[in-house]
Design an enzyme around this catalytic site. Structure first.
Site, PDB file in Angstrom:
ATOM      1  N   SER A  34      10.724 -28.192  24.707  1.00 24.04           N
ATOM      2  CA  SER A  34      10.289 -27.337  25.813  1.00 24.04           C
ATOM      3  C   SER A  34      11.347 -26.310  26.173  1.00 24.04           C
ATOM      4  O   SER A  34      11.149 -25.499  27.068  1.00 24.04           O
ATOM      5  CB  SER A  34       9.988 -28.208  27.035  1.00 24.04           C
ATOM      6  N   HIS A 167     -22.338  -5.654  50.950  1.00 26.74           N
ATOM      7  CA  HIS A 167     -23.077  -5.528  49.679  1.00 26.74           C
ATOM      8  C   HIS A 167     -22.707  -4.241  48.937  1.00 26.74           C
ATOM      9  O   HIS A 167     -23.515  -3.713  48.178  1.00 26.74           O
ATOM     10  CB  HIS A 167     -24.598  -5.555  49.903  1.00 26.74           C
ATOM     11  N   SER A 288      -5.358   8.777  29.468  1.00 27.56           N
ATOM     12  CA  SER A 288      -6.091   8.203  28.340  1.00 27.56           C
ATOM     13  C   SER A 288      -5.635   8.925  27.077  1.00 27.56           C
ATOM     14  O   SER A 288      -5.326  10.116  27.105  1.00 27.56           O
ATOM     15  CB  SER A 288      -7.585   8.398  28.566  1.00 27.56           C
ATOM     16  N   ASN A 296      -6.112   6.895  35.293  1.00 22.51           N
ATOM     17  CA  ASN A 296      -6.572   5.515  35.437  1.00 22.51           C
ATOM     18  C   ASN A 296      -5.664   4.700  36.363  1.00 22.51           C
ATOM     19  O   ASN A 296      -4.450   4.830  36.310  1.00 22.51           O
ATOM     20  CB  ASN A 296      -6.629   4.834  34.063  1.00 22.51           C
ATOM     21  N   GLU A 301      -5.953  -2.450  38.160  1.00 20.43           N
ATOM     22  CA  GLU A 301      -6.807  -3.243  37.273  1.00 20.43           C
ATOM     23  C   GLU A 301      -6.072  -4.492  36.784  1.00 20.43           C
ATOM     24  O   GLU A 301      -6.659  -5.568  36.645  1.00 20.43           O
ATOM     25  CB  GLU A 301      -7.250  -2.399  36.078  1.00 20.43           C
ATOM     26  N   TYR A 328       6.220 -41.279  35.282  1.00 17.46           N
ATOM     27  CA  TYR A 328       6.319 -40.089  34.437  1.00 17.46           C
ATOM     28  C   TYR A 328       5.549 -40.261  33.132  1.00 17.46           C
ATOM     29  O   TYR A 328       5.544 -41.325  32.519  1.00 17.46           O
ATOM     30  CB  TYR A 328       7.803 -39.786  34.118  1.00 17.46           C
ATOM     31  N   GLN A 333       5.284 -32.365  31.167  1.00 19.15           N
ATOM     32  CA  GLN A 333       6.077 -31.225  30.690  1.00 19.15           C
ATOM     33  C   GLN A 333       5.213 -29.953  30.677  1.00 19.15           C
ATOM     34  O   GLN A 333       5.732 -28.843  30.710  1.00 19.15           O
ATOM     35  CB  GLN A 333       6.613 -31.532  29.292  1.00 19.15           C
ATOM     36  N   LYS A 336       5.231 -26.765  33.451  1.00 18.48           N
ATOM     37  CA  LYS A 336       6.167 -25.658  33.644  1.00 18.48           C
ATOM     38  C   LYS A 336       5.613 -24.282  33.358  1.00 18.48           C
ATOM     39  O   LYS A 336       5.785 -23.352  34.151  1.00 18.48           O
ATOM     40  CB  LYS A 336       7.421 -25.893  32.826  1.00 18.48           C
TER      41      LYS A 336
HETATM   42  N1  ARG Z   1      11.372 -31.946  29.353  1.00 16.51           N
HETATM   43  C1  ARG Z   1      10.849 -33.016  30.120  1.00 16.51           C
HETATM   44  C2  ARG Z   1       9.810 -32.471  31.099  1.00 16.51           C
HETATM   45  O1  ARG Z   1       9.825 -31.312  31.323  1.00 16.51           O
HETATM   46  C3  ARG Z   1      11.937 -33.686  30.863  1.00 16.51           C
HETATM   47  C4  ARG Z   1      11.633 -35.095  31.256  1.00 16.51           C
HETATM   48  C5  ARG Z   1      11.653 -35.975  30.068  1.00 16.51           C
HETATM   49  N2  ARG Z   1      11.530 -37.339  30.415  1.00 16.51           N
HETATM   50  C6  ARG Z   1      11.197 -38.261  29.520  1.00 16.51           C
HETATM   51  N3  ARG Z   1      11.075 -39.466  29.966  1.00 16.51           N
HETATM   52  N4  ARG Z   1      10.972 -37.984  28.275  1.00 16.51           N
HETATM   53  O2  ARG Z   1       8.973 -33.159  31.624  1.00 16.51           O
END
Ligand code: ARG
Length: 470
Positions: A34, A167, A288, A296, A301, A328, A333, A336
């Site tokens: 990530s 309307h 354009s 425009n 828009e 968790y 993940q 984000k």
């Molecule tokens: N990159 C993970 C996330 O954004 C961090 C947490 C990872 N935790 C785990 N138990 N693998 O959620």
């Protein structure tokens, strides 16, 4: 495609690979990583780690010397990231492990003590809260700027007459100032939503560790205070499990984006040739590539379009969170990218709207003329009949509709009917009735609380400036 199935020859992840003899499959590494997006959390991550390290030393869990080395090392990493000298590696998965791994390489064993009494689960929950808190503050500040821009235009146009629509049909004349103040109210509520969400989310997950808390004698109140949180979250499982704060942010961003999309749509309509109510300067118009005459309103828009994407971000995270068992799960993940996307785009949109609000020129005469067309004064006539002839409003409505039909048949405006023609339908109508038919008189008469009369609008502007502090 052997690579996609089997582990690639190579070393296991140095951060968690103790029991693993080889590296993860390439595709596992790819779906797991990530860092490409969560590196945006580097500032929050370092801030959280510094608070954690200082707390560990205060509590005697690590030595003061180790804490000093950790803090100095983290500060160097922060500088390197800001100077774009830091190399993030996908193999280390996420921002947390990238920073911790480089810290360990740089300061040695002390770096390995940072993760004592902490897990990535409470770490990421803390980082994201800090990020969302900043996003809420930035949004609230930008919205105040947008309100200020709209209030300025509203005071210039407190008495500028335009058709009010229902309307998208001309309904009753209003003032442009009054119309703009409607948005000032909406953005005021958006700011209040940001304030509410902030106070609810401002609690620290740090120290919840993986999910159960920790056996080390940590001080969660200290880290909470260091990070500007009001208190530590009370339940360690809740602290690492919920993303309601992110959902609230996405929801209020989506609502705010929808508010803006309506003003953006009006900018598009009003600046189109058939309306010609407003004109944007060259700074806020695009051309354009084929039609040389075009001007425009692209920014408007795009604000309108981005509202779709921002409500999509809310739906995306709601669907991710739905039915997830505590605590968790890696699904989380996926929280984000929607949050980053909405945070970045909402700010861009609010600022662009403020820029456009500041920019447009108003074709006052064209607007006033439009307000006098399409029988937008019919309600004023019905009100006169009700007030002056003591007619029940329902009957007055009926009589006025017949007068409108008569005028429409002759293709003229209501006020162009003669008194005799009027009296052929309602004998009680007197000459002075004609004085309520002008749009300017119509708006002046709408003095009820919250109504469009220019005097009301002027007072409302003063009051709004004070109430919203802009
Ligand atoms: N990159 C993970 C996330 O954004 C961090 C947490 C990872 N935790 C785990 N138990 N693998 O959620």
């Amino acid at each position: 495609m052997a690579d996609s199935k089997k582990s690639k020859a190579g070393k296991a992840n140095p951060m968690w690979g103790g029991q693993f003899s080889i590296a993860p499959a390439e595709l596992l590494a790819k779906i797991n990583a990530s860092v490409a997006f969560d590196k945006r959390l580097y500032r929050q991550d370092i801030r959280g780690s510094i608070a954690h390290a200082n707390m560990l030393a205060r509590q005697g869990i690590i030595s003061r010397g180790d804490a000093r080395a950790i803090v100095a090392g983290l500060q160097d990493i922060l500088k390197d990231i800001e100077a774009e000298r830091f190399i993030f590696s996908d193999a280390l998965e996420d921002v947390h492990m990238n920073i911790e791994s480089v810290l360990k390489n740089r300061i040695g064993e002390a770096g390995g003590r940072l993760h004592t009494a902490r897990s990535r689960n409470d770490q990421v929950a803390t980082d994201l809260r800090l990020y969302v808190r900043d996003a809420l503050d930035a949004l609230a500040a930008a919205l105040a700027g947008l309100q200020a821009a709209l209030l300025k235009r509203a005071s210039e146009h407190a008495a500028t007459i335009m058709p009010g629509f229902t309307h998208l049909q001309a309904a009753q004349p209003v003032t442009l100032g009054h119309h703009l103040l409607a948005y000032v109210e909406m953005f005021g509520r958006d700011r209040a939503r940001a304030r509410d969400a902030r106070s609810r989310m401002n609690e620290s997950p740090l120290g919840a560790a993986a999910l159960a808390g920790t056996s080390f004698p940590i001080d969660r109140h200290f880290t909470a205070k260091e990070l500007g949180f009001d208190a530590p979250m009370r339940n360690s499982i809740d602290a690492v499990s919920d993303r309601d704060f992110a959902l609230e942010f996405l929801a209020l961003a989506a609502i705010c984006a929808v508010h803006m999309s309506r003003l953006a749509e009006e900018f598009v309509l009003w600046s189109s040739a058939p309306f010609s109510f407003i004109r944007f300067s060259d700074s806020w118009s695009t051309g354009s590539s084929i039609m040389p005459q075009k001007r425009n309103p692209d920014a408007a828009e795009l604000v309108r379009g981005k509202a779709g994407r921002m409500s999509g971000n809310l739906m995306a995270l709601l669907a991710v969170m739905k039915s997830l068992p505590l605590a968790y799960n890696k699904d989380m993940q996926e929280d984000k990218e929607p949050v980053f996307d909405s945070a970045e785009n909402i700010l861009l949109c609010v600022r662009a709207m403020a820029g456009m609000a500041d920019d447009f020129n108003v074709a006052k005469e064209r607007m006033a003329r439009a307000a006098g067309e399409a029988y937008a004064n019919a309600t004023d006539l019905a009100d006169w009949l009700t007030r002056e002839l003591d007619m029940p409003f329902r009957k007055a409505h009926h009589v006025t509709a017949r007068l409108v039909a008569l005028a429409a048949k002759q293709e003229k405006r209501l006020e162009a009917l003669t008194l005799t023609e009027m009296q052929s339908i309602e004998p009680g109508i007197r000459k002075e009735m004609f004085s309520v038919l002008a749009a300017a008189d119509s708006v002046k008469s709408r003095r009820s609380f919250g109504g469009t009369a220019p005097d009301n609008v002027k007072k409302a502007i003063v009051e709004a400036k004070k109430r919203f502090g802009v």
